[in-house]
Design a protein around this motif. Structure first.
Motif, PDB file in Angstrom:
ATOM      1  N   TYR A 192       0.814  -1.218   0.000  1.00 60.07           N
ATOM      2  CA  TYR A 192       0.000   0.000   0.000  1.00 60.07           C
ATOM      3  C   TYR A 192       0.853   1.275   0.000  1.00 60.07           C
ATOM      4  CZ  TYR A 192      -3.888  -3.151   0.698  1.00 60.07           C
ATOM      5  OH  TYR A 192      -4.814  -4.156   0.524  1.00 60.07           O
ATOM      6  N   GLU A 193       2.112   1.110  -0.420  1.00 57.86           N
ATOM      7  CA  GLU A 193       2.994   2.260  -0.644  1.00 57.86           C
ATOM      8  C   GLU A 193       3.419   2.214  -2.098  1.00 57.86           C
ATOM      9  OE1 GLU A 193       4.734   0.184   2.544  1.00 57.86           O
ATOM     10  OE2 GLU A 193       5.638   2.059   3.302  1.00 57.86           O
ATOM     11  N   GLN A 194       3.228   3.301  -2.816  1.00 63.92           N
ATOM     12  CA  GLN A 194       3.479   3.290  -4.251  1.00 63.92           C
ATOM     13  C   GLN A 194       4.941   2.997  -4.591  1.00 63.92           C
ATOM     14  OE1 GLN A 194       1.813   7.006  -5.696  1.00 63.92           O
ATOM     15  NE2 GLN A 194      -0.140   6.008  -6.164  1.00 63.92           N
ATOM     16  N   SER A 195       5.847   3.385  -3.715  1.00 63.22           N
ATOM     17  CA  SER A 195       7.269   3.138  -3.993  1.00 63.22           C
ATOM     18  C   SER A 195       7.582   1.651  -4.058  1.00 63.22           C
ATOM     19  CB  SER A 195       8.133   3.807  -2.916  1.00 63.22           C
ATOM     20  OG  SER A 195       7.806   3.308  -1.631  1.00 63.22           O
ATOM     21  N   LYS A 196       6.678   0.807  -3.547  1.00 63.39           N
ATOM     22  CA  LYS A 196       6.880  -0.641  -3.568  1.00 63.39           C
ATOM     23  C   LYS A 196       6.057  -1.317  -4.669  1.00 63.39           C
ATOM     24  CE  LYS A 196       7.819  -0.758   1.404  1.00 63.39           C
ATOM     25  NZ  LYS A 196       7.396  -1.278   2.737  1.00 63.39           N
ATOM     26  N   ARG A 197       5.493  -0.520  -5.576  1.00 59.84           N
ATOM     27  CA  ARG A 197       4.623  -1.052  -6.630  1.00 59.84           C
ATOM     28  C   ARG A 197       5.134  -0.652  -8.019  1.00 59.84           C
ATOM     29  NH1 ARG A 197      -0.474  -2.363  -4.794  1.00 59.84           N
ATOM     30  NH2 ARG A 197      -1.479  -1.671  -6.714  1.00 59.84           N
ATOM     31  N   LEU A 198       6.437  -0.377  -8.131  1.00 58.61           N
ATOM     32  CA  LEU A 198       6.980   0.167  -9.381  1.00 58.61           C
ATOM     33  C   LEU A 198       6.780  -0.783 -10.554  1.00 58.61           C
ATOM     34  CD1 LEU A 198      10.301   1.879  -8.193  1.00 58.61           C
ATOM     35  CD2 LEU A 198       8.014   2.857  -8.449  1.00 58.61           C
ATOM     36  N   ASN A 199       6.825  -2.091 -10.293  1.00 58.48           N
ATOM     37  CA  ASN A 199       6.659  -3.045 -11.396  1.00 58.48           C
ATOM     38  C   ASN A 199       5.310  -2.892 -12.077  1.00 58.48           C
ATOM     39  OD1 ASN A 199       5.584  -4.106  -8.873  1.00 58.48           O
ATOM     40  ND2 ASN A 199       5.158  -6.005  -9.985  1.00 58.48           N
ATOM     41  N   LEU A 200       4.270  -2.539 -11.285  1.00 58.36           N
ATOM     42  CA  LEU A 200       2.927  -2.360 -11.859  1.00 58.36           C
ATOM     43  C   LEU A 200       2.888  -1.144 -12.778  1.00 58.36           C
ATOM     44  CD1 LEU A 200       0.766  -3.061  -8.669  1.00 58.36           C
ATOM     45  CD2 LEU A 200       1.261  -4.632 -10.567  1.00 58.36           C
ATOM     46  N   TYR A 201       3.565  -0.080 -12.401  1.00 59.34           N
ATOM     47  CA  TYR A 201       3.568   1.135 -13.218  1.00 59.34           C
ATOM     48  C   TYR A 201       4.394   0.921 -14.489  1.00 59.34           C
ATOM     49  CZ  TYR A 201       2.381   2.612  -8.497  1.00 59.34           C
ATOM     50  OH  TYR A 201       1.836   2.689  -7.238  1.00 59.34           O
ATOM     51  N   HIS A 202       5.480   0.159 -14.360  1.00 58.19           N
ATOM     52  CA  HIS A 202       6.297  -0.124 -15.541  1.00 58.19           C
ATOM     53  C   HIS A 202       5.533  -0.996 -16.533  1.00 58.19           C
ATOM     54  CE1 HIS A 202      10.230   0.672 -13.082  1.00 58.19           C
ATOM     55  NE2 HIS A 202       9.553   1.772 -13.361  1.00 58.19           N
ATOM     56  N   GLU A 203       4.753  -1.952 -16.008  1.00 58.56           N
ATOM     57  CA  GLU A 203       3.940  -2.801 -16.896  1.00 58.56           C
ATOM     58  C   GLU A 203       2.909  -1.959 -17.646  1.00 58.56           C
ATOM     59  OE1 GLU A 203       2.153  -5.804 -14.510  1.00 58.56           O
ATOM     60  OE2 GLU A 203       4.057  -6.781 -14.005  1.00 58.56           O
ATOM     61  N   ALA A 204       2.230  -1.062 -16.919  1.00 61.99           N
ATOM     62  CA  ALA A 204       1.225  -0.210 -17.556  1.00 61.99           C
ATOM     63  C   ALA A 204       1.876   0.720 -18.579  1.00 61.99           C
ATOM     64  CB  ALA A 204       0.490   0.608 -16.495  1.00 61.99           C
ATOM     65  N   THR A 205       3.044   1.237 -18.243  1.00 64.62           N
ATOM     66  CA  THR A 205       3.752   2.121 -19.174  1.00 64.62           C
ATOM     67  C   THR A 205       4.115   1.378 -20.446  1.00 64.62           C
ATOM     68  OG1 THR A 205       4.662   3.422 -17.344  1.00 64.62           O
ATOM     69  CG2 THR A 205       5.774   3.596 -19.468  1.00 64.62           C
TER      70      THR A 205
END
Length: 507
Positions: free
Chosen positions: A104-117
């Motif tokens: 629940y901290e965005q800094s620990k969810r970077l893989n999800l943002y990279h996938e969407a990008t």
């Protein structure tokens, strides 16, 4: 930025599918940035999300949007969750509590943002931008010189695949931008109604992934709202102009968006914005000052809208019962913090009336008294009796530690010679009152005692009744003003009142 009302149809709500499965549950999130501690405006946003979730049997989520690494404040992340728990509106899912959609901290969810990008890059909805900070600064200065709103000119949108690959092979620094689609895009806000905002005609393509690999707010909140199965987004009015951009991202990713409601701002009573530079808007300040959690929830909900009229003294269960998003207006809510002590007086009285919370107050006050008066011990029954008697007069529990109430805990040092300046009958006055107290014993109450004092003391020929009261007040408390003499005697009890009179008369 210009927002226009338009005729549109609300996005239909139904079963939402995300990486975690299929969900019909009402799920709302409070998603602050830990770039500062929780303040009144943030607490109000959290409260409205919490109330909506509980009203509809849903979940309240705390998500920390900590991707702006340069502005993080040490301890702020923990402090935000601490204050939500203190306020009585703890999240169901959070960094501390965990949950099925963590972390629940965005800094620990970077893989999800990279996938969407990557998905957006492959579909052509996003592109690499190699413009240097110097070029972007020149664009900004040129726009300001021409009295225009600064915006990116979308230059890198038109690079060929070969040009992009060449720059990537040379490790030229880049960001990723989202390509805004031109044309009219309308959406229905649950509070402001139908909104039309042709974002592409006003703004340049926004950055969604920064050079350091961290997402911007625009991408991160869209990805997380989808991945966490958020059904409704209740956030501040300042994000209303960005919603069209976020809906374009949802569309480009093929995801169904949540329903949006943008809450009107919470402002000072003069209409000015609450500022983090105001030290007294932070929740920790109020907690340390002795204010009750329900006091803050009451005043921030009462100054706005969403409930049945203006009623001071509402508790959290009452707020949940009365809350209706359709009652929330679009005008800014003005908060007058001068009324805060009065709100606290009401809620402190409610706590004193309740046996369980009264016991907690007694224990807390006993600890405070022992910290203040190191070598003394304090009886819990006496403390409880004092709280009941002073109910309605106290704004803060700590009022009982003030000099005005020191007589309750410490005997004043008063000598008979000090009283002769008021009346030569001081000793006689004291003896009369001792007789009254000895007869009444533990049956003493304020009304009866007042009558007895008037009957006996008004018979004195040389001393006015008001002067007699001054003498007794000095003997009992050492104060020139304060509660009535009868109230003091009832608070102290007959034995302690008699002891103080004897001490004064014999010294």
């Amino acid at each position: 930025m210009r927002l226009l009302r338009a005729v549109c149809t609300a996005v239909p709500r139904g079963t939402r599918t995300c990486s975690g499965g299929t969900h019909n549950e009402v799920r709302l999130r409070f998603a602050p940035s830990p770039t500062g501690f929780l303040h009144l405006g943030g607490l109000r946003t959290a409260l409205y999300n919490y109330l909506f979730a509980k009203k509809h049997g849903g979940s309240f989520i705390l998500r920390l949007e900590d991707t702006d690494r340069s502005r993080l404040v040490p301890g702020a992340a923990e402090g935000i969750e601490d204050m939500l728990e203190w306020a009585g509106i703890p999240p169901d899912e959070s960094p501390r509590r965990g949950g099925p959609f963590g972390p629940y901290e965005q800094s620990k969810r970077l893989n999800l943002y990279h996938e969407a990008t990557q998905t957006l890059l492959e579909s052509g909805a996003a592109y690499h931008c190699f413009c240097t900070p110097q070029r972007l600064e020149l664009l900004k200065k040129e726009a300001l010189r021409n009295r225009e709103t600064p915006r990116y000119d979308n230059r890198c949108r038109h690079l060929s695949s070969a040009q992009i690959q060449e720059k990537l092979s040379k490790n030229v620094p880049f960001v990723v931008r989202f390509q805004l689609v031109e044309g009219a895009h309308s959406f229905k806000d649950l509070l402001f109604g139908c909104i039309h905002h042709d974002v592409a005609s006003i703004e340049g393509d926004p950055v969604i992934l920064k050079g350091d690999g961290f997402p911007t707010y625009h991408l991160a909140n869209v990805v997380d709202d989808h991945k966490m199965a958020v059904s409704h987004v209740l956030r501040g009015e300042e994000w209303l102009v960005s919603t069209s951009k976020h809906l374009l991202l949802f569309r480009a990713l093929g995801w169904q968006p949540p329903s949006y409601a943008h809450l009107p701002l919470l402002l000072n009573k003069d209409g000015s914005k609450l500022s983090k530079r105001q030290g007294d808007i932070f929740i920790q300040h109020y907690a340390k000052s002795g204010y009750l959690p329900e006091t803050l929830l009451d005043i921030i909900s009462n100054c706005g809208s969403g409930f049945l009229g203006n009623q001071m003294g509402r508790t959290l269960p009452e707020l949940i019962e009365q809350y209706d998003l359709e009652r929330v207006g679009t005008h800014s809510a003005l908060i007058d913090l001068n009324y805060l002590p009065e709100y606290n007086r009401i809620h402190l009285s409610k706590r004193i009336d309740n046996l369980d919370s009264r016991a907690e107050l007694v224990t807390k006050l006993q600890t405070l008294l022992q910290d203040k008066y190191k070598d003394m011990t304090f009886n819990k029954d006496y403390i409880e009796k004092t709280l009941i008697l002073r109910k309605g007069h106290l704004c803060m529990l700590t009022d009982l530690l003030s000099p005005d109430y020191s007589y309750l805990w410490v005997r004043p040092s008063i000598h008979l010679k000090d009283l002769h300046s008021l009346s030569s009958e001081a000793a006689e006055i004291g003896s009369l009152v001792v007789g009254i107290l000895q007869k009444s014993q533990n049956d003493t109450n304020v009304e009866t005692l007042n009558k007895d004092l008037k009957v006996h003391l008004q018979q004195l020929k040389a001393t006015k009744y008001s002067v007699s009261m001054k003498i007794l007040r000095r003997i009992l408390s050492g104060l020139e003003a304060g509660p009535s003499v009868a109230e003091m005697m009832v608070a102290l009890g007959p034995q302690e009142s008699i002891a103080r009179i004897h001490n004064a008369l014999s010294s």
